[in-house]
Design a protein around this motif. Structure first.
Motif, short mmCIF file in Angstrom:
data_model
loop_
_atom_site.label_atom_id
_atom_site.label_comp_id
_atom_site.label_asym_id
_atom_site.label_seq_id
_atom_site.Cartn_x
_atom_site.Cartn_y
_atom_site.Cartn_z
N LYS A 138 5.19 0.35 4.21
CA LYS A 138 4.97 -1.09 4.42
C LYS A 138 4.76 -1.38 5.90
CE LYS A 138 7.36 -2.93 0.38
NZ LYS A 138 8.46 -3.77 -0.11
N GLY A 149 2.67 -5.49 2.26
CA GLY A 149 2.28 -5.19 0.89
C GLY A 149 3.46 -5.22 -0.05
N THR A 150 3.16 -5.37 -1.32
CA THR A 150 4.17 -5.32 -2.38
C THR A 150 4.10 -3.94 -3.01
OG1 THR A 150 3.81 -7.66 -2.82
CG2 THR A 150 4.96 -6.41 -4.51
N TYR A 151 5.24 -3.32 -3.17
CA TYR A 151 5.31 -1.96 -3.73
C TYR A 151 4.77 -1.94 -5.15
CZ TYR A 151 7.40 2.26 -5.68
OH TYR A 151 7.59 3.46 -6.31
N VAL A 152 3.84 -1.00 -5.40
CA VAL A 152 3.26 -0.83 -6.73
C VAL A 152 3.71 0.49 -7.35
CG1 VAL A 152 1.11 -0.58 -8.03
CG2 VAL A 152 1.24 -2.19 -6.14
N SER A 160 1.63 3.35 -2.92
CA SER A 160 0.64 2.32 -3.24
C SER A 160 1.26 0.95 -3.05
CB SER A 160 0.15 2.48 -4.68
OG SER A 160 -0.52 3.70 -4.84
N LEU A 161 0.56 0.12 -2.29
CA LEU A 161 1.04 -1.23 -2.00
C LEU A 161 -0.08 -2.23 -2.32
CD1 LEU A 161 2.59 -0.43 1.50
CD2 LEU A 161 3.85 -0.77 -0.62
N ARG A 162 0.31 -3.41 -2.84
CA ARG A 162 -0.67 -4.44 -3.19
C ARG A 162 -0.64 -5.54 -2.14
NH1 ARG A 162 0.23 -5.81 -8.64
NH2 ARG A 162 -1.45 -4.40 -9.07
N ASN A 166 -5.89 -6.46 -3.75
CA ASN A 166 -6.27 -5.12 -3.35
C ASN A 166 -5.06 -4.17 -3.37
OD1 ASN A 166 -9.00 -5.85 -2.70
ND2 ASN A 166 -8.19 -6.80 -0.85
N ILE A 167 -5.32 -2.92 -3.72
CA ILE A 167 -4.30 -1.89 -3.67
C ILE A 167 -4.62 -0.97 -2.50
CG2 ILE A 167 -3.28 0.09 -4.86
CD1 ILE A 167 -2.55 -2.39 -6.30
N LYS A 169 -3.34 2.58 -0.54
CA LYS A 169 -2.51 3.78 -0.63
C LYS A 169 -2.25 4.24 0.79
CE LYS A 169 -1.66 7.67 -3.46
NZ LYS A 169 -2.02 8.33 -4.67
#
Length: 171
Positions: A138, A149-152, A160-162, A166-167, A169
């Motif tokens: 992050k 980003g938000t953890y995916v 991977s973060l949103r 958008n995603i 990596k």
């Protein structure tokens, strides 16, 4: 690329990982096919080992071979493909382990509890377990694009973060 979490394996660790992969492959076969599978894996790896060593010897005697090629490619590969190390750390280990696994049959497990666990709960467990890696990802993302980003999810290569739709990596 933040490589604090990357491991550089030594050659013994590489051979140990391949032993584990072959043993698991043996366990995944029906009992009647395990001996054949083990024999095929060992023969296949021996062929690869000797074929690659032959290619390295041919490269070494090539008129185009230079000190840099020997130092950076040929010598490290010859160390990795050392036949005596493979014999003691791989082939003999497979033979030792095989007696324990050739007749093994797993006991059926009751998976009803696992089926009742929600995917979001599993994501929270994974997020807590890899907290340091996710925090660092992050931070790297916010430093590079200016957004948090938000953890995916988490893979072997990165986090991977949103951000909006958008995603990203982060490696």
């Amino acid at each position: 690329h933040d490589n604090r979490f990357d491991k550089v394996s030594d050659f013994a660790s590489i051979r140990k990982s391949i032993v584990q992969e072959v043993i698991v492959g043996i366990l995944c076969r029906d009992i009647a096919w395990r001996v054949k599978y083990k024999r095929e894996r060992i023969l296949g790896l021996k062929c690869l080992l000797y074929r690659t060593r032959g290619i390295l010897q041919a490269l070494r005697t090539s008129p185009y071979c230079q000190d840099g090629l020997i130092r950076c490619i040929i010598a490290p590969l010859e160390d990795l493909l050392n036949v005596s190390s493979w014999e003691s750390e791989f082939f003999s280990e497979i033979e030792l382990c095989f007696d324990e696994v050739k007749e093994f049959t797993p006991k059926p497990a009751d998976l009803s509890l696992v089926a009742s666990i929600s995917p979001s709960y599993l994501t929270k467990i994974q997020e807590e377990f890899h907290k340091d890696r996710i925090i660092q990802a992050k931070f790297v993302l916010s430093q590079n694009i200016g957004y948090n980003g938000t953890y995916v999810g988490l893979g072997s290569e990165g986090v991977s973060l949103r951000v909006d739709g958008n995603i990203f990596k982060v490696f």
